[in-house]
Scaffold this active site. Structure first.
Site, PDB file in Angstrom:
ATOM      1  N   TYR A  37       0.837  -1.215   0.000  1.00 29.70           N
ATOM      2  CA  TYR A  37       0.000   0.000   0.000  1.00 29.70           C
ATOM      3  C   TYR A  37       0.873   1.266   0.000  1.00 29.70           C
ATOM      4  CZ  TYR A  37      -3.721   3.142   1.805  1.00 29.70           C
ATOM      5  OH  TYR A  37      -4.634   4.157   2.004  1.00 29.70           O
ATOM      6  N   LYS A  68       1.082   4.131  -2.825  1.00 30.03           N
ATOM      7  CA  LYS A  68       0.729   5.515  -2.502  1.00 30.03           C
ATOM      8  C   LYS A  68       1.913   6.461  -2.722  1.00 30.03           C
ATOM      9  CE  LYS A  68      -3.604   4.944  -1.320  1.00 30.03           C
ATOM     10  NZ  LYS A  68      -4.643   5.372  -2.282  1.00 30.03           N
TER      11      LYS A  68
HETATM   12  P1  NAD Z   1     -13.338   2.595   1.079  1.00 32.19           P
HETATM   13  O1  NAD Z   1     -12.846   1.198   1.197  1.00 32.19           O
HETATM   14  O2  NAD Z   1     -14.421   3.046   1.994  1.00 32.19           O
HETATM   15  O3  NAD Z   1     -13.822   2.885  -0.419  1.00 32.19           O
HETATM   16  C1  NAD Z   1     -13.006   2.528  -1.497  1.00 32.19           C
HETATM   17  C2  NAD Z   1     -13.752   2.799  -2.790  1.00 32.19           C
HETATM   18  O4  NAD Z   1     -12.916   2.362  -3.870  1.00 32.19           O
HETATM   19  C3  NAD Z   1     -15.058   2.052  -2.924  1.00 32.19           C
HETATM   20  O5  NAD Z   1     -15.983   2.882  -3.610  1.00 32.19           O
HETATM   21  C4  NAD Z   1     -14.703   0.865  -3.803  1.00 32.19           C
HETATM   22  O6  NAD Z   1     -15.805   0.379  -4.547  1.00 32.19           O
HETATM   23  C5  NAD Z   1     -13.684   1.513  -4.717  1.00 32.19           C
HETATM   24  N1  NAD Z   1     -12.805   0.568  -5.382  1.00 32.19           N
HETATM   25  C6  NAD Z   1     -12.010  -0.374  -4.819  1.00 32.19           C
HETATM   26  N2  NAD Z   1     -11.345  -1.049  -5.756  1.00 32.19           N
HETATM   27  C7  NAD Z   1     -11.720  -0.521  -6.961  1.00 32.19           C
HETATM   28  C8  NAD Z   1     -11.384  -0.799  -8.312  1.00 32.19           C
HETATM   29  N3  NAD Z   1     -10.518  -1.753  -8.627  1.00 32.19           N
HETATM   30  N4  NAD Z   1     -11.979  -0.055  -9.290  1.00 32.19           N
HETATM   31  C9  NAD Z   1     -12.863   0.928  -8.971  1.00 32.19           C
HETATM   32  N5  NAD Z   1     -13.218   1.227  -7.711  1.00 32.19           N
HETATM   33  C10 NAD Z   1     -12.656   0.511  -6.714  1.00 32.19           C
HETATM   34  O7  NAD Z   1     -12.043   3.521   1.197  1.00 32.19           O
HETATM   35  P2  NAD Z   1     -11.835   4.987   1.806  1.00 32.19           P
HETATM   36  O8  NAD Z   1     -11.411   4.852   3.213  1.00 32.19           O
HETATM   37  O9  NAD Z   1     -12.967   5.877   1.446  1.00 32.19           O
HETATM   38  O10 NAD Z   1     -10.515   5.419   0.996  1.00 32.19           O
HETATM   39  C11 NAD Z   1     -10.569   6.154  -0.216  1.00 32.19           C
HETATM   40  C12 NAD Z   1      -9.146   6.481  -0.645  1.00 32.19           C
HETATM   41  O11 NAD Z   1      -8.487   7.182   0.406  1.00 32.19           O
HETATM   42  C13 NAD Z   1      -8.299   5.242  -0.923  1.00 32.19           C
HETATM   43  O12 NAD Z   1      -7.438   5.484  -2.003  1.00 32.19           O
HETATM   44  C14 NAD Z   1      -7.508   5.079   0.356  1.00 32.19           C
HETATM   45  O13 NAD Z   1      -6.298   4.406   0.126  1.00 32.19           O
HETATM   46  C15 NAD Z   1      -7.289   6.526   0.742  1.00 32.19           C
HETATM   47  N6  NAD Z   1      -7.014   6.723   2.162  1.00 32.19           N
HETATM   48  C16 NAD Z   1      -7.918   6.372   3.102  1.00 32.19           C
HETATM   49  C17 NAD Z   1      -7.618   6.574   4.438  1.00 32.19           C
HETATM   50  C18 NAD Z   1      -8.575   6.229   5.531  1.00 32.19           C
HETATM   51  O14 NAD Z   1      -8.193   6.350   6.698  1.00 32.19           O
HETATM   52  N7  NAD Z   1      -9.792   5.825   5.246  1.00 32.19           N
HETATM   53  C19 NAD Z   1      -6.377   7.116   4.797  1.00 32.19           C
HETATM   54  C20 NAD Z   1      -5.478   7.452   3.799  1.00 32.19           C
HETATM   55  C21 NAD Z   1      -5.804   7.260   2.480  1.00 32.19           C
END
Ligand code: NAD
Length: 245
Positions: free
Chosen positions: A151, A155
């Site tokens: 990951y 990133k």
């Molecule tokens: P989540 O798991 O709630 O949602 C992820 C979304 O991505 C969903 O809509 C899912 O359907 C979609 N998805 C997954 N694989 C896919 C694919 N192959 N093609 C198309 N869509 C796909 O995640 P989140 O927590 O809302 O995170 C969103 C972004 O923010 C991600 O990139 C994550 O790495 C990043 N992020 C999240 C956090 C956190 O604490 N939640 C922290 C840092 C970064």
């Protein structure tokens, strides 16, 4: 501000859903992409609030599916002018036991997915001489995290991708920036071990996890007209966890 055509990947829930709503609230037409049909719920929510949205289904790791999704958006509204690469997954594990599958899946969705959408979107952005690209990274991409080599590599890769794109496309009026969230309350963090949240609350200077809306507000600014002089930037939204890094 001009109404634009926007595409948000991973828009069925969490941060992506909040970004799609924020962009729709700013008056843009927003295509909400997810690998399942669930982005239809985001579309319905935006339409119920008076906005304009279109759910498109595509696995961002599949270049043909991305091409088809862009085709659907273009035939409905015209070229994508704002692209937010938010789709992401985790498949954590210690490096010595990390499978090829977990390595490849995470790189494919988090990094190659952004490559696919940027490659597909930019020829038309260049022709229009305007574009906004925001890639959603993570604090893990800068600081690393045990158990998240796949990951964090993906990133961190987004930063190199974004800064190269920023330089390449700047002469065409296209900006490309990275937003790096810290711990945000979503399904992704709900899946973390029980004591993780308490550790995070004790570690983050602001003393709490963030909300998807707090990330969405920053993304929406970077997609706006007034953000036209910001490119190649890494903007943390992490409660001070990385103190600017
Ligand atoms: P989540 O798991 O709630 O949602 C992820 C979304 O991505 C969903 O809509 C899912 O359907 C979609 N998805 C997954 N694989 C896919 C694919 N192959 N093609 C198309 N869509 C796909 O995640 P989140 O927590 O809302 O995170 C969103 C972004 O923010 C991600 O990139 C994550 O790495 C990043 N992020 C999240 C956090 C956190 O604490 N939640 C922290 C840092 C970064």
């Amino acid at each position: 501000m001009s109404a634009r055509v926007a595409l948000v990947t991973g828009a069925s829930r969490g941060i992506g859903r909040a970004i799609a709503s924020e962009l729709a609230g700013a008056g843009h037409r927003v295509a909400c992409c997810a690998s399942s049909e669930a982005a239809k719920e985001t579309q319905a929510e935006i339409e119920a609030g008076g906005g304009t949205a279109l759910a498109v289904r595509a696995d961002v790791g599949d270049a043909d599916a991305v091409d088809a999704a862009f085709g659907e958006i273009e035939s409905t509204w015209g070229p994508v002018e704002i692209l937010v690469n938010n789709a992401g997954i985790t498949a954590d594990g210690l490096i010595a036991r990390m499978s090829d599958e977990h390595w490849n899946d995470v790189l494919r969705t988090n990094l190659t997915g952004a490559f696919h959408t940027i490659r597909r979107a930019t020829p038309k952005m260049m022709r229009g001489r305007w574009g906004r690209i925001v890639n959603v990274s993570s604090v893990s991409g800068q600081a690393g995290a045990p158990g998240q080599a796949n990951y964090a590599a993906a990133k961190a890769g987004l930063l190199g991708l974004s800064r190269s794109i920023a330089r390449e496309l700047a002469p065409r009026g296209i900006t490309c920036n990275v937003v790096a969230p810290g711990p945000i309350v979503t399904a992704m963090t709900d899946a973390m071990p029980a004591d993780w949240r308490a550790v995070m609350e004790a570690t983050v200077p602001l003393g709490r996890l963030g909300s998807p809306e707090e990330v969405a507000a920053v993304v929406a600014f970077l997609c706006s007209e007034p953000a036209g002089y910001v490119t190649g930037a890494l903007v943390p939204v992490d409660g001070g966890l990385g103190m600017g890094h």
